[in-house]
Scaffold this motif. Sequence first.
Motif, PDB file in Angstrom:
ATOM      1  N   ARG A  15     -75.806  -2.573  57.909  1.00 13.25           N
ATOM      2  CA  ARG A  15     -76.052  -3.493  56.785  1.00 13.25           C
ATOM      3  C   ARG A  15     -76.376  -4.666  57.018  1.00 13.25           C
ATOM      4  O   ARG A  15     -75.350  -5.438  57.599  1.00 13.25           O
ATOM      5  N   CYS A  16     -77.320  -5.443  56.599  1.00 18.40           N
ATOM      6  CA  CYS A  16     -77.402  -6.920  56.774  1.00 18.40           C
ATOM      7  C   CYS A  16     -76.783  -7.759  55.781  1.00 18.40           C
ATOM      8  O   CYS A  16     -76.648  -7.079  54.596  1.00 18.40           O
ATOM      9  N   PRO A  17     -76.048  -8.849  55.963  1.00 13.87           N
ATOM     10  CA  PRO A  17     -75.427  -9.660  55.129  1.00 13.87           C
ATOM     11  C   PRO A  17     -76.455 -10.084  54.117  1.00 13.87           C
ATOM     12  O   PRO A  17     -77.644  -9.931  54.340  1.00 13.87           O
ATOM     13  N   GLY A  18     -76.244 -10.501  52.897  1.00 15.38           N
ATOM     14  CA  GLY A  18     -77.075 -10.858  51.834  1.00 15.38           C
ATOM     15  C   GLY A  18     -77.975 -12.048  51.971  1.00 15.38           C
ATOM     16  O   GLY A  18     -77.900 -12.765  52.956  1.00 15.38           O
ATOM     17  N   VAL A  19     -78.768 -12.192  50.844  1.00 20.04           N
ATOM     18  CA  VAL A  19     -79.699 -13.513  51.057  1.00 20.04           C
ATOM     19  C   VAL A  19     -78.865 -14.869  51.188  1.00 20.04           C
ATOM     20  O   VAL A  19     -79.586 -15.686  51.513  1.00 20.04           O
ATOM     21  N   VAL A  20     -77.760 -14.784  50.458  1.00 20.15           N
ATOM     22  CA  VAL A  20     -76.916 -16.002  50.542  1.00 20.15           C
ATOM     23  C   VAL A  20     -76.009 -16.032  51.654  1.00 20.15           C
ATOM     24  O   VAL A  20     -75.498 -14.819  52.137  1.00 20.15           O
ATOM     25  N   PRO A  21     -76.251 -16.924  52.569  1.00 14.59           N
ATOM     26  CA  PRO A  21     -75.535 -16.984  53.996  1.00 14.59           C
ATOM     27  C   PRO A  21     -74.322 -16.785  53.860  1.00 14.59           C
ATOM     28  O   PRO A  21     -73.641 -17.688  52.879  1.00 14.59           O
ATOM     29  N   PRO A  22     -73.266 -16.416  54.741  1.00 20.58           N
ATOM     30  CA  PRO A  22     -71.830 -16.490  54.629  1.00 20.58           C
ATOM     31  C   PRO A  22     -71.324 -17.864  54.744  1.00 20.58           C
ATOM     32  O   PRO A  22     -70.334 -18.070  53.920  1.00 20.58           O
ATOM     33  N   PHE A  23     -71.946 -18.496  55.341  1.00 21.05           N
ATOM     34  CA  PHE A  23     -71.269 -20.052  55.350  1.00 21.05           C
ATOM     35  C   PHE A  23     -71.287 -20.589  54.172  1.00 21.05           C
ATOM     36  O   PHE A  23     -70.700 -21.597  53.783  1.00 21.05           O
ATOM     37  N   LEU A  24     -72.340 -20.417  53.191  1.00 19.18           N
ATOM     38  CA  LEU A  24     -72.352 -21.091  51.810  1.00 19.18           C
ATOM     39  C   LEU A  24     -71.507 -20.335  51.049  1.00 19.18           C
ATOM     40  O   LEU A  24     -70.705 -21.213  50.379  1.00 19.18           O
ATOM     41  N   LEU A  25     -71.118 -19.131  51.208  1.00 19.12           N
ATOM     42  CA  LEU A  25     -70.026 -18.572  50.370  1.00 19.12           C
ATOM     43  C   LEU A  25     -68.660 -19.041  50.967  1.00 19.12           C
ATOM     44  O   LEU A  25     -67.835 -19.182  50.009  1.00 19.12           O
ATOM     45  N   ASP A  26     -68.413 -19.134  52.161  1.00 20.23           N
ATOM     46  CA  ASP A  26     -67.368 -19.699  52.625  1.00 20.23           C
ATOM     47  C   ASP A  26     -66.893 -21.214  52.095  1.00 20.23           C
ATOM     48  O   ASP A  26     -65.820 -21.463  51.648  1.00 20.23           O
ATOM     49  N   ARG A  27     -68.082 -21.979  52.051  1.00 22.35           N
ATOM     50  CA  ARG A  27     -67.879 -23.397  51.423  1.00 22.35           C
ATOM     51  C   ARG A  27     -67.217 -23.132  49.832  1.00 22.35           C
ATOM     52  O   ARG A  27     -66.272 -23.816  49.634  1.00 22.35           O
ATOM     53  N   LEU A  28     -68.074 -22.341  49.192  1.00 24.74           N
ATOM     54  CA  LEU A  28     -67.510 -22.094  47.975  1.00 24.74           C
ATOM     55  C   LEU A  28     -66.003 -21.262  47.804  1.00 24.74           C
ATOM     56  O   LEU A  28     -65.235 -21.845  46.888  1.00 24.74           O
TER      57      LEU A  28
END
Length: 353
Positions: A15-28
């Motif tokens: 399963r590929c991570p989503g269209v929003v990169p994990p580093f953006l979610l990590d910042r939030l």
Amino acid sequence: MRSSDAPATPRTARRCPGVVPPFLLDRLARAGDAALAEPAQRTLTVDRAVRAVRLTRRPTRPGEPGPSRRVFDAQGRTALPGVVVREEGAPSRGDDDVDEAYDGLGATWTLLMDVYGRDSLDGAGSGLDATVHYGQRYDNAFWDGERMVFGDGDGIVFRGFTDVPSVIGHELAHGLVQETADLVYRGQPGALNESVSDVVGALVEQRLRGQDAASASWLIGEGLFLPGVQGRALRDMAAPGTAYDDPRLGRDPQPGHMDDYVETDEDDGGVHINSGIPNRAFHLTATALGGSAWERAGQVWYDTLTGGSLARDADFAAFAAATAAAAGARYGAGSPEQEAVRAGWAGVGLEVR
């Protein structure tokens, strides 16, 4: 004629991570604002929990080629697939997210069939499924190896993910890669996996909007950000590194040239970061050729992906060489198409002989 009697074959999919990169979610998730941090952290937690799944292929529908779509409603939970709410040929039931997902699945199927003669992701008419209203304020959309899954967004940074055709095309393209070259999801082959998915997402959106290569925005995820976010999209294929610059999200880290290649262990070795390099190579190729990007440039990338000679661990140089060879095979050695491909890669620092 497709057979509906073929046995379902269990298989393991990455399963590929989503269209929003994990580093953006990590910042939030590390933001001081709990209204941003809580949904982002929940999204990251869910993403880690569903990185591998067991699949049973849905039987194909007999008859003439045509999309076979089903849309499910997760009803705010994370159990998949949810409750089926619309199937192929059924009318709208008044939920915009359901209808947008249904239409996006159809637009991607139509691009593959009408332009490349491919019947669905596997080339044999496999069904296209999607689940909407996944989780609570879930900040992503992803391909789980079997279906598209859409969150509703947090309502602060991200809106819902179903009304952006480039997102739907991008995530379904991970299924196309899975069924063809099956590129390893790490480092340069992983960045190629992401880039090919961006290419397909852009082509789906451009074809829907009737845009040629020169007039298209080349933005992936345009419209996802809500007002107040300092950004145009998740990625800019024409100008990697310029899609956003926001106090909460940081600055778009994508390079557009091998001189700026990012060495990192995060993000599966920078798959969402360094994909800017092959993205720009495709943009340069398509704009040099002119006309509709899904025609000659898109055909070359499709031939490369489906030709059977691309190694799963292909790096950028190997993929560049394969696209030049594919252009020569279809359009002739030294053709304008082959020269445009070579020039596109040269523009990002990769010389192809």
